[in-house]
Design a protein around this motif. Sequence first.
Motif, mmCIF file in Angstrom:
data_model
loop_
_atom_site.group_PDB
_atom_site.id
_atom_site.type_symbol
_atom_site.label_atom_id
_atom_site.label_comp_id
_atom_site.label_asym_id
_atom_site.label_seq_id
_atom_site.Cartn_x
_atom_site.Cartn_y
_atom_site.Cartn_z
ATOM 1 N N UNK A 198 -0.142 4.472 7.120
ATOM 2 C CA UNK A 198 1.063 4.846 6.798
ATOM 3 C C UNK A 198 1.325 5.219 5.240
ATOM 4 N N UNK A 199 2.467 5.905 5.059
ATOM 5 C CA UNK A 199 2.785 6.422 3.711
ATOM 6 C C UNK A 199 4.110 5.883 3.138
ATOM 7 N N UNK A 200 3.974 5.200 1.985
ATOM 8 C CA UNK A 200 5.174 4.865 0.996
ATOM 9 C C UNK A 200 5.231 5.671 -0.235
ATOM 10 N N UNK A 201 6.628 6.229 -0.095
ATOM 11 C CA UNK A 201 6.574 7.638 -1.022
ATOM 12 C C UNK A 201 7.274 6.851 -2.257
ATOM 13 N N UNK A 202 7.926 5.847 -2.147
ATOM 14 C CA UNK A 202 8.474 5.276 -3.476
ATOM 15 C C UNK A 202 8.792 3.758 -3.135
ATOM 16 N N UNK A 203 8.707 2.998 -4.488
ATOM 17 C CA UNK A 203 8.941 1.664 -4.381
ATOM 18 C C UNK A 203 9.196 0.986 -5.556
ATOM 19 N N UNK A 216 10.956 3.955 0.066
ATOM 20 C CA UNK A 216 11.044 5.007 0.722
ATOM 21 C C UNK A 216 9.844 5.374 1.261
ATOM 22 N N UNK A 217 9.755 5.663 2.745
ATOM 23 C CA UNK A 217 8.403 5.634 3.233
ATOM 24 C C UNK A 217 8.640 6.650 4.599
ATOM 25 N N UNK A 218 7.405 6.973 5.218
ATOM 26 C CA UNK A 218 7.449 7.727 6.379
ATOM 27 C C UNK A 218 7.450 6.903 7.675
ATOM 28 N N UNK A 219 7.453 7.636 8.762
ATOM 29 C CA UNK A 219 7.502 6.972 9.910
ATOM 30 C C UNK A 219 6.392 6.024 10.483
ATOM 31 N N UNK A 220 6.704 4.822 11.115
ATOM 32 C CA UNK A 220 5.880 4.102 11.481
ATOM 33 C C UNK A 220 5.539 2.928 10.493
ATOM 34 N N UNK A 221 6.139 3.051 9.589
ATOM 35 C CA UNK A 221 5.850 1.963 8.298
ATOM 36 C C UNK A 221 6.671 0.680 8.731
ATOM 37 N N UNK A 222 6.060 -0.378 8.865
ATOM 38 C CA UNK A 222 6.636 -1.815 8.978
ATOM 39 C C UNK A 222 6.934 -2.502 7.702
ATOM 40 N N UNK A 223 8.322 -2.691 7.516
ATOM 41 C CA UNK A 223 8.589 -3.558 6.107
ATOM 42 C C UNK A 223 8.082 -4.734 6.105
ATOM 43 N N UNK A 224 8.352 -5.172 7.511
ATOM 44 C CA UNK A 224 7.914 -6.730 7.696
ATOM 45 C C UNK A 224 6.240 -7.087 7.099
ATOM 46 N N UNK A 225 5.487 -5.833 7.524
ATOM 47 C CA UNK A 225 4.119 -6.011 7.322
ATOM 48 C C UNK A 225 3.962 -5.951 5.666
ATOM 49 N N UNK A 226 4.740 -5.007 4.957
ATOM 50 C CA UNK A 226 4.618 -5.267 3.523
ATOM 51 C C UNK A 226 4.868 -6.367 2.953
ATOM 52 N N UNK A 227 5.889 -6.970 3.614
ATOM 53 C CA UNK A 227 6.449 -8.468 3.153
ATOM 54 C C UNK A 227 5.043 -9.305 3.127
ATOM 55 N N UNK A 228 4.807 -9.325 4.376
ATOM 56 C CA UNK A 228 3.577 -10.187 4.855
ATOM 57 C C UNK A 228 2.397 -10.073 3.680
ATOM 58 N N UNK A 229 2.125 -8.887 3.857
ATOM 59 C CA UNK A 229 0.852 -8.330 2.884
ATOM 60 C C UNK A 229 0.934 -8.645 1.280
ATOM 61 N N UNK A 230 2.196 -8.440 0.968
ATOM 62 C CA UNK A 230 2.655 -8.666 -0.510
ATOM 63 C C UNK A 230 2.324 -10.360 -0.809
ATOM 64 N N UNK A 231 2.698 -11.135 0.113
ATOM 65 C CA UNK A 231 2.641 -12.604 0.151
ATOM 66 C C UNK A 231 1.073 -12.955 0.148
#
Length: 297
Positions: free
Chosen positions: A146-151, A169-184
């Motif tokens: 997936x692609x994250x354009x801005x954070x 800011x991201x492209x299609x198919x990006x799961x924000x829940x997954x970003x939260x989990x992976x950040x942890x």
Amino acid sequence: MSDVQGFLNLDKPKGWTSHDCVARVRRLLHLKRVGHAGTLDPAATGVLPVALGRATRLLQFLSSEKAYRAVIRFGVTTATDDLEGEVLTERSPSDLTRERVEAVLPEFLGKIEQKPPHYSAIHVGGKRLYERARRGEVVEVPTRTVEVFGLEVLGWRPGKFPELEVAIACGTGTYIRSIARDWGEKVETGATLAGLVRTRSSGFSLENSVAIADLETQVKAGSFVPCDPSAALMHLDAIGLPGEEGKRWCQGQRIPVSGTVDTVLRVYDEEGQFLGIGRIMEGEKTVLAPQVVLHGF
């Protein structure tokens, strides 16, 4: 209102599924053809683009860009990667600092490999992941790019379970829940998504969205006007067709044009009325073929 066509920039309320929203809009406007772009989880709020009438045929041409405001809570992990699921672990990360959390931010920018949550709507083995998870099946979830354009970090709230607020800011198919989990996982404390608002989707923004209650008021007052169908398609280039050519195009004929093959265009008549979507195709000549025709002559 059976002749309504266009888009509704809906502010999805918390606790509603995207399907719930479509069903309510369908009843309010007495429309059979209603669809939406970009599913939002029930716990999330914000922009849900809804297509009305023949504009449902335009959903496939909407842009894939999306933007969110998210709150990530550290020290907690859940089965669903948000606060809706069963708590799996809970341990206060007393030594976690904002600096440590921000240090891994660059790892979530650009094209990244992401594993969707176990409770998600994607299909694995012919079944949706959340259906298999509810049955207790152990499934290996495939990763995808997936692609994250801005954070951007918006705020930090220290405490027993500190929280980070970010704009994504991201492209299609990006799961924000997954970003939260992976950040942890990266800061070795665990984390889950504690709040999510979609601020932009497919050209629509939160500040111009309409709440369900306001929509009901507008419909009762007879003042509801949908967004023009072309308003969600401004990311596409446009072409104008003079009178006779516009008429022939609306009747399904291909019109000779110049341009790059396979380019998708907004099509207008000589008076600026939006006619629909065309695609440049190659044959004996380069032509503009109708893909979706919204207006006839």
